[in-house]
Motif scaffolding. Sequence first.
Motif, PDB file in Angstrom:
ATOM      1  N   ILE A  11       0.841  -1.199   0.000  1.00 51.49           N
ATOM      2  CA  ILE A  11       0.000   0.000   0.000  1.00 51.49           C
ATOM      3  C   ILE A  11       0.875   1.248   0.000  1.00 51.49           C
ATOM      4  CG2 ILE A  11      -1.715   1.297   1.345  1.00 51.49           C
ATOM      5  CD1 ILE A  11      -2.733  -1.533   2.235  1.00 51.49           C
ATOM      6  N   TYR A  12       1.927   1.236   0.821  1.00 48.37           N
ATOM      7  CA  TYR A  12       2.860   2.368   0.824  1.00 48.37           C
ATOM      8  C   TYR A  12       3.551   2.499  -0.534  1.00 48.37           C
ATOM      9  CZ  TYR A  12       2.317   2.377   5.912  1.00 48.37           C
ATOM     10  OH  TYR A  12       1.802   2.425   7.182  1.00 48.37           O
ATOM     11  N   ASP A  13       3.930   1.369  -1.130  1.00 47.73           N
ATOM     12  CA  ASP A  13       4.565   1.393  -2.448  1.00 47.73           C
ATOM     13  C   ASP A  13       3.621   1.964  -3.502  1.00 47.73           C
ATOM     14  OD1 ASP A  13       6.835   0.276  -1.346  1.00 47.73           O
ATOM     15  OD2 ASP A  13       6.412  -1.757  -2.073  1.00 47.73           O
ATOM     16  N   THR A  14       2.354   1.625  -3.409  1.00 48.75           N
ATOM     17  CA  THR A  14       1.361   2.154  -4.355  1.00 48.75           C
ATOM     18  C   THR A  14       1.237   3.663  -4.218  1.00 48.75           C
ATOM     19  OG1 THR A  14       0.147   0.072  -4.353  1.00 48.75           O
ATOM     20  CG2 THR A  14      -1.053   2.031  -5.090  1.00 48.75           C
ATOM     21  N   ALA A  15       1.217   4.158  -2.987  1.00 49.48           N
ATOM     22  CA  ALA A  15       1.132   5.605  -2.764  1.00 49.48           C
ATOM     23  C   ALA A  15       2.367   6.303  -3.333  1.00 49.48           C
ATOM     24  CB  ALA A  15       0.971   5.909  -1.283  1.00 49.48           C
ATOM     25  N   ASP A  16       3.545   5.718  -3.130  1.00 51.19           N
ATOM     26  CA  ASP A  16       4.763   6.301  -3.688  1.00 51.19           C
ATOM     27  C   ASP A  16       4.712   6.323  -5.214  1.00 51.19           C
ATOM     28  OD1 ASP A  16       5.920   6.764  -1.213  1.00 51.19           O
ATOM     29  OD2 ASP A  16       7.073   4.895  -1.223  1.00 51.19           O
ATOM     30  N   GLY A  17       4.242   5.225  -5.806  1.00 50.83           N
ATOM     31  CA  GLY A  17       4.118   5.164  -7.254  1.00 50.83           C
ATOM     32  C   GLY A  17       3.107   6.162  -7.785  1.00 50.83           C
ATOM     33  N   MET A  18       2.024   6.324  -7.061  1.00 49.60           N
ATOM     34  CA  MET A  18       0.997   7.291  -7.449  1.00 49.60           C
ATOM     35  C   MET A  18       1.581   8.701  -7.459  1.00 49.60           C
ATOM     36  SD  MET A  18      -2.634   7.969  -5.517  1.00 49.60           S
ATOM     37  CE  MET A  18      -3.055   6.239  -5.557  1.00 49.60           C
ATOM     38  N   ALA A  36      -1.548  11.803  -3.126  1.00 50.02           N
ATOM     39  CA  ALA A  36      -1.137  10.454  -2.717  1.00 50.02           C
ATOM     40  C   ALA A  36      -1.323  10.265  -1.215  1.00 50.02           C
ATOM     41  CB  ALA A  36       0.315  10.204  -3.111  1.00 50.02           C
ATOM     42  N   GLY A  37      -1.031  11.304  -0.439  1.00 50.16           N
ATOM     43  CA  GLY A  37      -1.207  11.222   1.017  1.00 50.16           C
ATOM     44  C   GLY A  37      -2.665  11.066   1.404  1.00 50.16           C
ATOM     45  N   THR A  38      -3.537  11.780   0.711  1.00 44.29           N
ATOM     46  CA  THR A  38      -4.972  11.656   0.985  1.00 44.29           C
ATOM     47  C   THR A  38      -5.447  10.238   0.668  1.00 44.29           C
ATOM     48  OG1 THR A  38      -5.340  13.987   0.560  1.00 44.29           O
ATOM     49  CG2 THR A  38      -7.265  12.547   0.391  1.00 44.29           C
ATOM     50  N   TRP A  39      -5.015   9.707  -0.483  1.00 37.73           N
ATOM     51  CA  TRP A  39      -5.384   8.336  -0.857  1.00 37.73           C
ATOM     52  C   TRP A  39      -4.873   7.352   0.191  1.00 37.73           C
ATOM     53  CZ3 TRP A  39      -2.468   3.993  -1.689  1.00 37.73           C
ATOM     54  CH2 TRP A  39      -3.166   2.887  -2.186  1.00 37.73           C
ATOM     55  N   LEU A  40      -3.620   7.527   0.619  1.00 40.11           N
ATOM     56  CA  LEU A  40      -3.026   6.618   1.595  1.00 40.11           C
ATOM     57  C   LEU A  40      -3.785   6.656   2.915  1.00 40.11           C
ATOM     58  CD1 LEU A  40      -0.788   4.664   2.452  1.00 40.11           C
ATOM     59  CD2 LEU A  40       0.612   6.666   3.005  1.00 40.11           C
ATOM     60  N   CYS A  41      -4.080   7.845   3.414  1.00 39.61           N
ATOM     61  CA  CYS A  41      -4.809   7.960   4.682  1.00 39.61           C
ATOM     62  C   CYS A  41      -6.194   7.337   4.597  1.00 39.61           C
ATOM     63  CB  CYS A  41      -4.907   9.424   5.101  1.00 39.61           C
ATOM     64  SG  CYS A  41      -3.338  10.109   5.645  1.00 39.61           S
ATOM     65  N   THR A  42      -6.893   7.562   3.492  1.00 40.66           N
ATOM     66  CA  THR A  42      -8.225   6.984   3.301  1.00 40.66           C
ATOM     67  C   THR A  42      -8.152   5.462   3.243  1.00 40.66           C
ATOM     68  OG1 THR A  42      -8.937   8.961   2.125  1.00 40.66           O
ATOM     69  CG2 THR A  42     -10.261   6.972   1.797  1.00 40.66           C
ATOM     70  N   THR A  43      -7.158   4.956   2.534  1.00 41.93           N
ATOM     71  CA  THR A  43      -6.996   3.504   2.411  1.00 41.93           C
ATOM     72  C   THR A  43      -6.653   2.873   3.760  1.00 41.93           C
ATOM     73  OG1 THR A  43      -6.288   3.730   0.121  1.00 41.93           O
ATOM     74  CG2 THR A  43      -5.691   1.676   1.240  1.00 41.93           C
ATOM     75  N   LEU A  44      -5.747   3.481   4.501  1.00 43.03           N
ATOM     76  CA  LEU A  44      -5.393   2.943   5.820  1.00 43.03           C
ATOM     77  C   LEU A  44      -6.568   2.997   6.785  1.00 43.03           C
ATOM     78  CD1 LEU A  44      -1.774   4.365   6.232  1.00 43.03           C
ATOM     79  CD2 LEU A  44      -2.442   2.004   5.691  1.00 43.03           C
ATOM     80  N   ALA A  45      -7.358   4.067   6.723  1.00 39.95           N
ATOM     81  CA  ALA A  45      -8.542   4.160   7.585  1.00 39.95           C
ATOM     82  C   ALA A  45      -9.548   3.075   7.228  1.00 39.95           C
ATOM     83  CB  ALA A  45      -9.180   5.537   7.460  1.00 39.95           C
ATOM     84  N   SER A  46      -9.701   2.801   5.954  1.00 40.39           N
ATOM     85  CA  SER A  46     -10.621   1.753   5.522  1.00 40.39           C
ATOM     86  C   SER A  46     -10.162   0.385   6.025  1.00 40.39           C
ATOM     87  CB  SER A  46     -10.712   1.756   3.989  1.00 40.39           C
ATOM     88  OG  SER A  46     -11.546   0.713   3.538  1.00 40.39           O
ATOM     89  N   ILE A  47      -8.864   0.146   5.941  1.00 40.33           N
ATOM     90  CA  ILE A  47      -8.320  -1.131   6.435  1.00 40.33           C
ATOM     91  C   ILE A  47      -8.513  -1.238   7.948  1.00 40.33           C
ATOM     92  CG2 ILE A  47      -6.175  -2.398   6.812  1.00 40.33           C
ATOM     93  CD1 ILE A  47      -5.284  -1.270   4.041  1.00 40.33           C
ATOM     94  N   ALA A  48      -8.244  -0.156   8.661  1.00 42.41           N
ATOM     95  CA  ALA A  48      -8.366  -0.169  10.121  1.00 42.41           C
ATOM     96  C   ALA A  48      -9.788  -0.412  10.578  1.00 42.41           C
ATOM     97  CB  ALA A  48      -7.847   1.161  10.700  1.00 42.41           C
TER      98      ALA A  48
END
Length: 54
Positions: A11-18, A36-48
């Motif tokens: 997931i972190y790699d995807t955000a970096d690539g994005m 990319a940071g917004t996408w990462l935070c949203t994705t991590l919140a969804s996983i949590a």
Amino acid sequence: MLTMVGALEPIYDTADGMRRDLESRGWSPTMAEQAAGTWLCTTLASIASGGGSR
């Protein structure tokens, strides 16, 4: 904890690539990082929350 870190690495790699992709398309580094940071935070919140698309 190490298992969690390994599971989140793609997931972190995807955000970096994005971020890199957006910059290569002409986005400013600041805007690419924010998007990319917004996408990462949203994705991590969804996983949590155990979420995802339903």
